[in-house]
Design a protein around this motif. Sequence first.
Motif, PDB file in Angstrom:
ATOM      1  N   UNK A  59       0.842  -1.189   0.000  1.00 60.20           N
ATOM      2  CA  UNK A  59       0.000   0.000   0.000  1.00 60.20           C
ATOM      3  C   UNK A  59       0.883   1.246   0.000  1.00 60.20           C
ATOM      4  N   UNK A  60       0.392   2.301  -0.611  1.00 64.87           N
ATOM      5  CA  UNK A  60       1.125   3.558  -0.635  1.00 64.87           C
ATOM      6  C   UNK A  60       0.346   4.613   0.139  1.00 64.87           C
ATOM      7  N   UNK A 139      -0.602  -4.134   6.519  1.00 61.83           N
ATOM      8  CA  UNK A 139      -0.501  -2.676   6.450  1.00 61.83           C
ATOM      9  C   UNK A 139      -1.817  -2.004   6.855  1.00 61.83           C
ATOM     10  N   UNK A 140      -2.925  -2.599   6.454  1.00 60.47           N
ATOM     11  CA  UNK A 140      -4.227  -2.056   6.846  1.00 60.47           C
ATOM     12  C   UNK A 140      -4.377  -2.062   8.361  1.00 60.47           C
ATOM     13  N   UNK A 141      -3.907  -3.122   8.985  1.00 62.25           N
ATOM     14  CA  UNK A 141      -3.971  -3.200  10.447  1.00 62.25           C
ATOM     15  C   UNK A 141      -3.071  -2.142  11.086  1.00 62.25           C
ATOM     16  N   UNK A 555       4.212   4.653   3.797  1.00 63.63           N
ATOM     17  CA  UNK A 555       3.443   4.988   5.003  1.00 63.63           C
ATOM     18  C   UNK A 555       3.926   4.231   6.245  1.00 63.63           C
ATOM     19  N   UNK A 556       4.447   3.019   6.054  1.00 60.83           N
ATOM     20  CA  UNK A 556       4.923   2.255   7.210  1.00 60.83           C
ATOM     21  C   UNK A 556       6.145   2.907   7.839  1.00 60.83           C
ATOM     22  N   UNK A 558       6.676   6.137   7.830  1.00 59.58           N
ATOM     23  CA  UNK A 558       6.137   7.306   8.530  1.00 59.58           C
ATOM     24  C   UNK A 558       5.550   6.880   9.876  1.00 59.58           C
ATOM     25  N   UNK A 559       4.804   5.775   9.858  1.00 62.73           N
ATOM     26  CA  UNK A 559       4.186   5.262  11.085  1.00 62.73           C
ATOM     27  C   UNK A 559       5.252   4.882  12.104  1.00 62.73           C
ATOM     28  N   UNK A 560       6.298   4.225  11.630  1.00 64.24           N
ATOM     29  CA  UNK A 560       7.361   3.789  12.538  1.00 64.24           C
ATOM     30  C   UNK A 560       8.028   4.981  13.213  1.00 64.24           C
ATOM     31  N   UNK A 561       8.150   6.079  12.476  1.00 64.32           N
ATOM     32  CA  UNK A 561       8.851   7.243  13.008  1.00 64.32           C
ATOM     33  C   UNK A 561       7.951   8.174  13.823  1.00 64.32           C
TER      34      UNK A 561
END
Length: 732
Positions: A59-60, A139-141, A555-556, A558-561
Amino acid sequence: MNDKYLSPYDASASESTIYDMWEQSGYFNPDAMIRDGLTKEDAAPFSIVLPPPNVTGQLHLGHAFEDATQDAIIRYRRMKGFRTLWVPGTDHAAIATQAKFEKEHYKKEKKSRHDYDRNDFFDMTLDFGRAHQSTILGQLKKMGASLDWSRLAFTLDEARQHAVYTAFKKMYDAELIYQKDRIVNWDVKGQTTVSDDEVLREEREATMYTFKYSDDFPFPIASTRPETKLGDTAVAVHPDDTRYQQYIGNEYSFTFAGADVTVKIIADEHVDSEFGVGALGVTPAHSMIDSEIAERHDLPSVQVINEYGKMIIGNDDIKNTKAAVARETVAQWLRDNNLMVSEEKIIQNVGIAERTGGVIEPLPKLQWWINVNKSFDYPHDSLTGIEKGQSVTLKELMLHVVENEEVSIVPERFEKTYRHWITNLRDWNISRQIIFGHQIPVWYKDGEDMKVSETSPGYGWVQDTDTLDTWFSSGLWSFSTLGWPNTEAEDFKTYHPTNLLNPGYEILPLWVSRMILMSTFLVGDIPFKEVHIHGMLRDKQGRKFSKSLNNGIDPLEVIEQYGTDALRMALTIGVTPGQDMSFDLQKVKAYRKFANKLWNITRFVLTETDKQHEVYEGSFSKRDVEILNHFSERTKELTKEMDENKLYLVAEKLYHYTWHTFADEILEESKAIFENGNDSEILSRKKLLRHILKNICIMLHPFMPFITEEIWQDLKNNNDRDILMTVSWPQL
């Protein structure tokens, strides 16, 4: 107070744990909410089907954009007491998935689809897609999507295949699906047809050649593709063009670059006499427009280019060469024979296949089509304004439900886009010359007999080797995911039509229109009540995210950071429906600071209060009544805007209230009260703080589900619901 509040908020320490708690509770499933008394059994349903991401990769940010919006809407409706269902699923994305798998497989094994048995290649491609599907679901989760995983669907699974074959049979029996030789968009690179809306237009430099067919041909014509003129069967002119009226009806035969050509001069009102020389060489086999002219005038068709983009007639130095090479060869032949009048450099739009990047070559092919203009007797009585037995076309149905306001498109300006597309819609080519997808349910025997059947009719029957356009199966998505063709399925009866679809504007003609086509014909109802259009996500310079620009953002990462909540807020605030959004990581950083601010607010409230203060029975102070009244008015305003799906406004107002009103004013004021106030003022204020913080968490939850759930676990009292996701929206 838990010691975790002594440190800054760390999203990575809790998000996975919280999602696991949600998932294990089972409350993404509306049936579980009803079973445990968290939703009333007779509650009104609210449903959304997730636009299924393609199983071609990860996913982007664009997907994250959609997911944040839909999840906020779903979480809000769940808290409002609706019987709320969000159906997850993925799309097999036939051409895109096969092209990507074949490319990667060839790099590793140096083998293509032609090196395998059809079933083996299909299974290999399916395994490739399934592996990507697993990544996508994870990724959705990560995004916090509260999808009902027990209802997970895939456009190529058995249930959807049954729906696809049922739909094909019903449309075939209604004589809306037919097979015919017609001009198609042929992807030379992908070796398959593609639909009109999967063809991109790319500006390229070209040459406009003006020339005569032969010395004795009476006038010149103009074309950017002289190699196709070997297949001309007419020259069309406008009937009122005095330059050519004397030639109308005449026939001329000549040898053109090694091909024997006969053309008839015809009059056609569709010819633009002001364009070029006003005389159009008609090549029915290699032009959509010319094919339509040929049908009107009953002209023959001569194919000169094959599926590999190579010439099949002409001189020895033309035959078997690629069309682009033959173009210059024919041009040189014209020069050598003094037939060339002029050559002019121009810019023209060239058709490119969206999925493979291959040049589109219009070719005549025997294909399966859906007739959008054929009248038929409508078989249902459940569509408002259309009676059972009334004569309609699919195109009329698609226009009717929007014009009759049964389906609303938000923003309204996109209704014009939709109407324009449908008004100019041509018959839909639904067959593809690939392996991965739903194989067309048509069977042949002995080259004569033909049957439409989901399974083999018996010994000696061979199935059509083409597959269906992937949009055929995704067009059924709103109801095939709910149990159709079993119209007695509980999900179908309860949740269809769905309440909302949240697509990007670029997919309005590709997908939205086809869902309306399928649902109105097959079900007799609309697929959804509202189409909530979103714009395109762009980088901070306003450019589209693309590999070539190397500006993509995972996006992952970004989420991690920064955490999921910060990303979700950045993808919500300031984003109005239908408008493109410039994405900047600075915005995500800002909302990470906001998450930490909410964390610090909670630390203060938990330090200064405890659960007993919520049951304080004394009266609120005059000042606290004033604050409560203001908060109540703000809650009423936010609730109205949430009902209208104005998420961008609600999230921003909650941000400002939390930071600038609750933290900067009310908490600062509270410090003085706790130092100098009397007992009743202190107790009143402590009860007020817990009340407002709880309700802030509830109203922020659709946008920032993780941190609000984390706080709720420490803020809730014994009378509160255990999981914030299930808590009721503040009552007005």
